[in-house]
Design an enzyme around this catalytic site. Structure first.
Site, mmCIF file in Angstrom:
data_model
loop_
_atom_site.group_PDB
_atom_site.id
_atom_site.type_symbol
_atom_site.label_atom_id
_atom_site.label_comp_id
_atom_site.label_asym_id
_atom_site.label_seq_id
_atom_site.Cartn_x
_atom_site.Cartn_y
_atom_site.Cartn_z
ATOM 1 C CG ASN A 34 -11.198 -0.659 8.105
ATOM 2 O OD1 ASN A 34 -11.753 -1.252 9.025
ATOM 3 N ND2 ASN A 34 -11.719 -0.581 6.886
ATOM 4 N NE ARG B 195 1.837 -6.754 -8.989
ATOM 5 C CZ ARG B 195 0.807 -5.919 -8.929
ATOM 6 N NH1 ARG B 195 0.490 -5.340 -7.796
ATOM 7 N NH2 ARG B 195 0.079 -5.657 -9.996
ATOM 8 N NE ARG C 59 0.359 -1.336 -6.839
ATOM 9 C CZ ARG C 59 0.475 -1.390 -8.162
ATOM 10 N NH1 ARG C 59 -0.479 -0.912 -8.941
ATOM 11 N NH2 ARG C 59 1.533 -1.935 -8.718
ATOM 12 C CG HIS D 223 -12.520 -9.002 1.246
ATOM 13 N ND1 HIS D 223 -12.192 -8.247 0.133
ATOM 14 C CD2 HIS D 223 -13.623 -9.710 0.905
ATOM 15 C CE1 HIS D 223 -13.046 -8.509 -0.836
ATOM 16 N NE2 HIS D 223 -13.928 -9.389 -0.393
ATOM 17 C CG ASP E 230 -9.652 -10.262 -1.175
ATOM 18 O OD1 ASP E 230 -8.934 -9.545 -0.453
ATOM 19 O OD2 ASP E 230 -10.309 -9.811 -2.130
ATOM 20 C CD GLU F 24 -14.761 -3.159 6.163
ATOM 21 O OE1 GLU F 24 -13.569 -2.846 6.023
ATOM 22 O OE2 GLU F 24 -15.605 -2.991 5.259
HETATM 23 C C1 GRF Z 1 -12.749 -1.359 3.406
HETATM 24 O O1 GRF Z 1 -14.067 -1.715 3.080
HETATM 25 C C2 GRF Z 1 -11.861 -2.573 3.439
HETATM 26 O O2 GRF Z 1 -12.510 -3.727 3.858
HETATM 27 C C3 GRF Z 1 -11.483 -2.716 1.986
HETATM 28 O O3 GRF Z 1 -11.316 -1.403 1.518
HETATM 29 C C4 GRF Z 1 -12.107 -0.517 2.312
HETATM 30 C C5 GRF Z 1 -11.158 0.496 2.867
HETATM 31 O O4 GRF Z 1 -11.815 1.536 3.556
HETATM 32 N N1 GRF Z 1 -10.311 -3.552 1.847
HETATM 33 P P1 GRF Z 1 -10.987 2.538 4.461
HETATM 34 O O5 GRF Z 1 -9.884 3.124 3.581
HETATM 35 O O6 GRF Z 1 -10.420 1.774 5.608
HETATM 36 O O7 GRF Z 1 -11.965 3.589 4.878
#
Ligand code: GRF
Length: 223
Positions: free
Chosen positions: A16, A67, A93, A111, A147, A176
């Site tokens: 992403n 944290r 985290r 998500h 989330d 995504e």
């Molecule tokens: C993705 O599916 C995102 O939605 C979730 O963790 C995954 C991360 O994938 N929160 P990447 O590290 O972006 O490849």
């Protein structure tokens, strides 16, 4: 054009992040990535950032007693980079209350489900177990509970017969990679804003949005 300065938080693969990096290359895109922070050393996402000459920081949560102190170090790094907006991209985290407050309405997460359905881990396995026929992905502003938060944008993805966790994850991940750049554009450009606890704006979308529902299984399954 003044671009919104974005810090991206990652923990791993960073696909992403890579999609956001690609989007930010367009001169008219309203955001630029000024820092990538990973809480895990030597992950693939860091290499993506380095390849794009984006500054990186590894802030290992294991080096911190709590944290809160870890989060304070992350905020300090983001502030030093003059980040205005934070994007979680596979950041594994939970945040402290303080971190969430510090970046309130300036902090996005992606998500891999149609929230509020299926928050949390092992999303695709639980979607399959529930027999859901449509899944998808969501970009939302971050709130204290995992989330949750005002939804910026979603993409719906069909669950297909014979899907495994991996095949469904792959189909959702492809969505995504389009959704996150789209959602970040909406937020960074100021086209949408949080009003109450939902995201508003873009009234003209009404005329453009497809009025047809996504059916899964499809209506014309040939029976
Ligand atoms: C993705 O599916 C995102 O939605 C979730 O963790 C995954 C991360 O994938 N929160 P990447 O590290 O972006 O490849």
């Amino acid at each position: 054009m003044t671009k919104t300065r974005v810090g991206v938080l990652i923990s791993g693969r960073g696909s992403n992040l890579q999609a956001l990096i690609e989007a930010c290359k367009a001169p008219a895109y309203p955001a630029e990535i000024v820092l990538v922070v990973s809480n895990v050393p030597d992950v693939q996402g860091l290499a993506h950032a380095e390849d794009a000459a984006i500054p990186t920081r590894t802030i290992n949560h294991k080096d911190f007693a709590s944290r809160e102190t870890f989060d304070a170090a992350v905020t300090k790094a983001l502030k030093e980079a003059q980040a205005e907006l934070v994007c979680n991209a596979g950041f594994m985290r939970l945040h402290s209350e303080k971190f969430v407050q510090d970046w309130w309405n300036r902090h996005l997460n992606i998500h891999p489900s149609l929230l509020p359905a299926f928050p949390g881990l092992n999303t695709h396995a639980r979607v399959l177990e529930a027999g859901a026929k449509i899944s998808g992905c969501t970009v939302h502003f971050v709130r204290p509970a995992m989330d949750t938060g005002p939804i910026v944008a979603q993409a719906a993805v069909p669950v297909l017969p014979g899907d495994t966790e991996d095949s469904l994850a792959g189909r959702v991940l492809a969505a995504e990679h389009c959704l996150y750049p789209h959602a970040l554009r909406l937020v960074a450009s100021g086209a949408v804003r949080v009003e109450g606890e939902t995201v508003a704006g873009l009234t003209r979308v009404k005329d453009k949005a497809p009025q047809t529902p996504l059916f899964s299984p499809p209506l014309d399954e040939g029976l």
